[in-house]
Design an enzyme around this catalytic site. Structure first.
Site, PDB file in Angstrom:
ATOM      1  N   ASN A   1       0.834  -1.192   0.000  1.00  0.00           N
ATOM      2  CA  ASN A   1       0.000   0.000   0.000  1.00  0.00           C
ATOM      3  C   ASN A   1       0.869   1.243   0.000  1.00  0.00           C
ATOM      4  O   ASN A   1       1.731   1.416   0.864  1.00  0.00           O
ATOM      5  CB  ASN A   1      -0.902   0.034   1.232  1.00  0.00           C
ATOM      6  CG  ASN A   1      -1.751   1.294   1.284  1.00  0.00           C
ATOM      7  OD1 ASN A   1      -2.714   1.445   0.538  1.00  0.00           O
ATOM      8  ND2 ASN A   1      -1.380   2.236   2.159  1.00  0.00           N
ATOM      9  N   GLU A   2       0.661   2.086  -0.990  1.00  0.00           N
ATOM     10  CA  GLU A   2       1.305   3.404  -1.114  1.00  0.00           C
ATOM     11  C   GLU A   2       2.822   3.367  -1.021  1.00  0.00           C
ATOM     12  O   GLU A   2       3.429   4.161  -0.305  1.00  0.00           O
ATOM     13  CB  GLU A   2       0.736   4.387  -0.084  1.00  0.00           C
ATOM     14  CG  GLU A   2      -0.725   4.715  -0.321  1.00  0.00           C
ATOM     15  CD  GLU A   2      -1.225   5.882   0.530  1.00  0.00           C
ATOM     16  OE1 GLU A   2      -0.562   6.222   1.529  1.00  0.00           O
ATOM     17  OE2 GLU A   2      -2.274   6.445   0.191  1.00  0.00           O
TER      18      GLU A   2
ATOM     19  N   ASN B   1      -4.937   5.211  -4.546  1.00  0.00           N
ATOM     20  CA  ASN B   1      -5.525   6.025  -3.485  1.00  0.00           C
ATOM     21  C   ASN B   1      -5.452   7.486  -3.916  1.00  0.00           C
ATOM     22  O   ASN B   1      -4.380   7.962  -4.305  1.00  0.00           O
ATOM     23  CB  ASN B   1      -4.758   5.848  -2.171  1.00  0.00           C
ATOM     24  CG  ASN B   1      -4.829   4.424  -1.638  1.00  0.00           C
ATOM     25  OD1 ASN B   1      -5.701   3.654  -2.027  1.00  0.00           O
ATOM     26  ND2 ASN B   1      -3.925   4.079  -0.734  1.00  0.00           N
TER      27      ASN B   1
ATOM     28  N   TYR C   1      -6.645  16.139   0.927  1.00  0.00           N
ATOM     29  CA  TYR C   1      -5.243  16.531   1.039  1.00  0.00           C
ATOM     30  C   TYR C   1      -4.815  17.382  -0.156  1.00  0.00           C
ATOM     31  O   TYR C   1      -3.872  18.187  -0.045  1.00  0.00           O
ATOM     32  CB  TYR C   1      -4.338  15.298   1.140  1.00  0.00           C
ATOM     33  CG  TYR C   1      -4.589  14.460   2.367  1.00  0.00           C
ATOM     34  CD1 TYR C   1      -4.447  14.999   3.643  1.00  0.00           C
ATOM     35  CD2 TYR C   1      -4.976  13.139   2.261  1.00  0.00           C
ATOM     36  CE1 TYR C   1      -4.683  14.228   4.770  1.00  0.00           C
ATOM     37  CE2 TYR C   1      -5.214  12.364   3.383  1.00  0.00           C
ATOM     38  CZ  TYR C   1      -5.066  12.918   4.641  1.00  0.00           C
ATOM     39  OH  TYR C   1      -5.308  12.146   5.757  1.00  0.00           O
TER      40      TYR C   1
ATOM     41  N   GLU D   1      -8.905   4.171  -2.251  1.00  0.00           N
ATOM     42  CA  GLU D   1      -9.122   5.086  -1.133  1.00  0.00           C
ATOM     43  C   GLU D   1      -9.511   6.445  -1.678  1.00  0.00           C
ATOM     44  O   GLU D   1      -8.861   6.958  -2.595  1.00  0.00           O
ATOM     45  CB  GLU D   1      -7.860   5.246  -0.271  1.00  0.00           C
ATOM     46  CG  GLU D   1      -7.473   4.032   0.550  1.00  0.00           C
ATOM     47  CD  GLU D   1      -6.278   4.334   1.462  1.00  0.00           C
ATOM     48  OE1 GLU D   1      -6.059   5.531   1.791  1.00  0.00           O
ATOM     49  OE2 GLU D   1      -5.556   3.380   1.824  1.00  0.00           O
TER      50      GLU D   1
END
Length: 599
Positions: A411-412, A467, A473, A504
């Protein structure tokens, strides 16, 4: 690794309950705590995180080793069998001792491990001690920062008052969820005959409209014994049988495993005196051009990223909450979730198999990012071999679950700042996941908010998982700009001619804050943010799913970025719905599981 199940050949005993517990005071290993009763124990519940079971910040924020201990006895009748001690998970590193003798160690906080203990048992009571280390750093998965760095990799300010102060050892996780620790999943003792079934592989196959199940049985006697194999339907009737340690069984009048319809068969294996039944479903999974196909029909993911996170239990297994969460998923017409950002408990996957909930199964590789201009680049991380082992162990554990349709290996990660290094790191892991999976499910990783045109890893995956936080953000409070940015980005992904899924998106939302003109942190803004992004997704035929972040609010470390945790949930931490839950329920009611879009 087979899950412990009791039957005519096997016995399972539960070691869950109240254990003794004590934090390492810095002298535990020097004093040999595992050789004796703990010097000043308190009581703790297993399985559960230890952090929130006490009213002491020293326990909640402890960094380092902690010790669990309990006594147990076994019936003499079981000593004629092979006896195995099994842990569902211990976070993040474990050393296990029986009667003062070290059985072994395990690294990785979200997957099972076991030891044969028959030869080391004593008559009467036996003492079991488990040392647990919750340290996260550049060698662990998930990743923790080192050298005093704070959350998200930011350094402490360079001022005399800070430089003169030496902090006590502490964890600085590079991930946005609380670093819960402890014995998180069940501890069991199980028995088998001396000659036993080691593993079972099940592969459903459909050829020209006819279904069969291919299987492979691995036994401790290798080729010296021949397995008797039969397939039982949901009613328990035998619908096919054969003999052999590897083979196939045709299934007439098949009932398919589908989203919302979790029909399960059982593969019954008799191997010498041992018996085991493995549940499985008849379903196929593959990617075709820009479609994600389940049973050869274009599937659309509707659901959430989640966390194993509840009050008091922390990350520990809570089966009542698992049942509640799946009922909430069904109530809002969701059909899937991702095990963000680590493998979930086997008990949860069993439920998903039964309920027909589709799962994206993710490793614990979160935090491999925020390199920026670090001259060390990817070499700062000492994780690759551990990452390989996590992938092997995850797929070995979950390979037969019909609910699992896609592996997410990270993830990321930072796949844009150091692209060549990232590709060299992830290309072998992508290949390994395919190599390990007997069903050859699609493999991907989830990319973070980056310069997507420079990302070298996402295009080589089977499906693009991303995501994106436009409206939060990025362009926070400006949903018009968020819409334009999302539209612009989707033009790029369209050119790759691959399926795309948004894993996400969303906004922090404090339950109870309302505004007529939606603004950030209000429930209305969360709904408008989701609507804005969903409008863009609906206009893109190659988009195969949407997972909102997050299912429910969850705990994080203390910091100025978070007030009592992450508040992006459609539900509060105690599972009360926000306005977004009602919006998603109405939206997803109108989106079918299959054939939502014409490609």
């Amino acid at each position: 690794m087979l899950y412990p199940r009791s039957n005519e050949a096997r016995t399972v005993l539960d070691l869950n309950g109240i254990w003794d517990f004590q934090l390492d005071d810095g002298h535990a290993f020097e004093q040999g705590w595992w050789k004796q009763d703990l010097p000043a124990p308190e009581k703790v519940s297993v399985p559960a995180s230890y952090n929130d079971q006490f009213c002491d910040v020293k326990v909640r924020d402890h960094c380092g080793w902690a010790f669990y201990q309990r006594a147990f006895e076994l019936p003499d009748i079981l000593r004629t069998q092979r006896i195995v001690l099994r842990f569902g998970s211990v976070t993040h590193k474990a050393k296990v001792y029986l009667n003062g003798e070290c059985l072994g160690e395990h690294e990785g906080g979200f997957l099972p491990f076991e030891f044969e203990i028959g030869a080391r048992l004593r008559p009467g009571k036996n003492r079991l001690t488990v040392a647990v280390d919750n340290t996260v750093d550049y060698s662990t998965l998930p990743i923790g920062n080192e050298a005093g760095a704070a959350f998200f990799g930011s350094d402490l300010p360079d001022i005399p008052a800070v430089n003169a102060t030496r902090q006590a050892p502490h964890n600085a996780p590079n991930f946005d969820f609380f670093n819960y620790a402890g014995i998180h999943r069940p501890v069991k003792i199980y028995t088998t005959p001396s000659v036993y079934i080691e593993d079972i592989v099940v592969i459903p196959v459909c050829e020209q409209g006819k279904w069969k199940v291919c299987y492979r049985v691995t036994g401790s006697a290798k080729d010296e014994k021949v397995a008797k194999v039969s397939v039982l339907d949901k009613k328990g009737d035998v619908v096919g049988e054969t003999t052999g340690n590897e083979g196939e069984i045709a299934i007439a009048n098949p009932h398919l495993w589908q989203p919302g319809q979790g029909y399960l068969y059982r593969l019954r294996v008799v191997y010498g005196e041992d018996v085991y039944e493995e549940k499985f479903g008849l379903r196929t999974v593959r990617v075709e051009k820009t479609s994600f196909l389940i049973n050869e029909k274009p599937f659309y993911f509707k659901g959430f990223g989640k966390h194993e996170d509840t009050e008091t239990h922390g990350r520990g297994l809570d089966e009542a909450w698992n049942v509640k969460d799946l009922n909430l998923l069904k109530a809002v017409n969701a059909n899937s979730f991702r095990t963000s950002h680590y493998p979930y408990a086997e008990e949860m996957l069993d439920l998903c198999d039964e309920e027909g909930i589709v799962v994206i199964d993710e490793t614990s590789a979160v935090g491999l990012n925020f390199l920026w201009n670090d001259p060390l680049g990817w070499s700062k991380f000492r994780t690759q071999e551990h990452h390989r082992q996590v992938i092997r162990d995850l797929i070995a554990r979950d390979k037969n679950h019909p609910c699992v349709v896609l592996w997410s290996i990270a993830n990321e990660p930072d796949t844009e700042k150091q692209p060549e290094q990232a590709r060299d790191y992830f290309a072998p892991l992508y290949a390994l996941a395919h190599e390990c999976d007997p069903q050859n499910r699609p493999v991907s990783l989830v990319i973070c908010q980056n310069d997507y045109t420079r990302d070298l890893c996402a295009p080589m995956m089977d499906i693009v998982l991303a995501n994106r936080y436009y409206g939060w953000y990025v362009f926070g409070g400006d949903l018009d700009a968020a819409r334009r940015a999302m539209q612009k980005e989707m033009e790029y992904w369209k050119s790759l001619e691959k399926p795309f899924m948004l894993c996400e998106y969303g906004a922090d939302t404090v339950a109870g804050i309302h505004n007529m003109a939606p603004n950030m942190f209000s429930e209305e803004y969360q709904v408008e943010c989701l609507k804005t992004i969903n409008d863009v997704l609906d206009a893109c035929p190659f988009v195969v799913g949407e997972h909102v972040w997050n299912f429910a609010d969850f705990a994080t470390i203390q910091g100025t970025l978070r007030v009592d945790g992450n508040k992006k949930g459609a539900f509060t931490r105690d599972r009360r719905p926000k306005l977004s839950a009602h919006y998603l329920k109405a939206r997803w009611r109108e989106i079918p599981d299959f054939d939502y879009k014409q490609v």
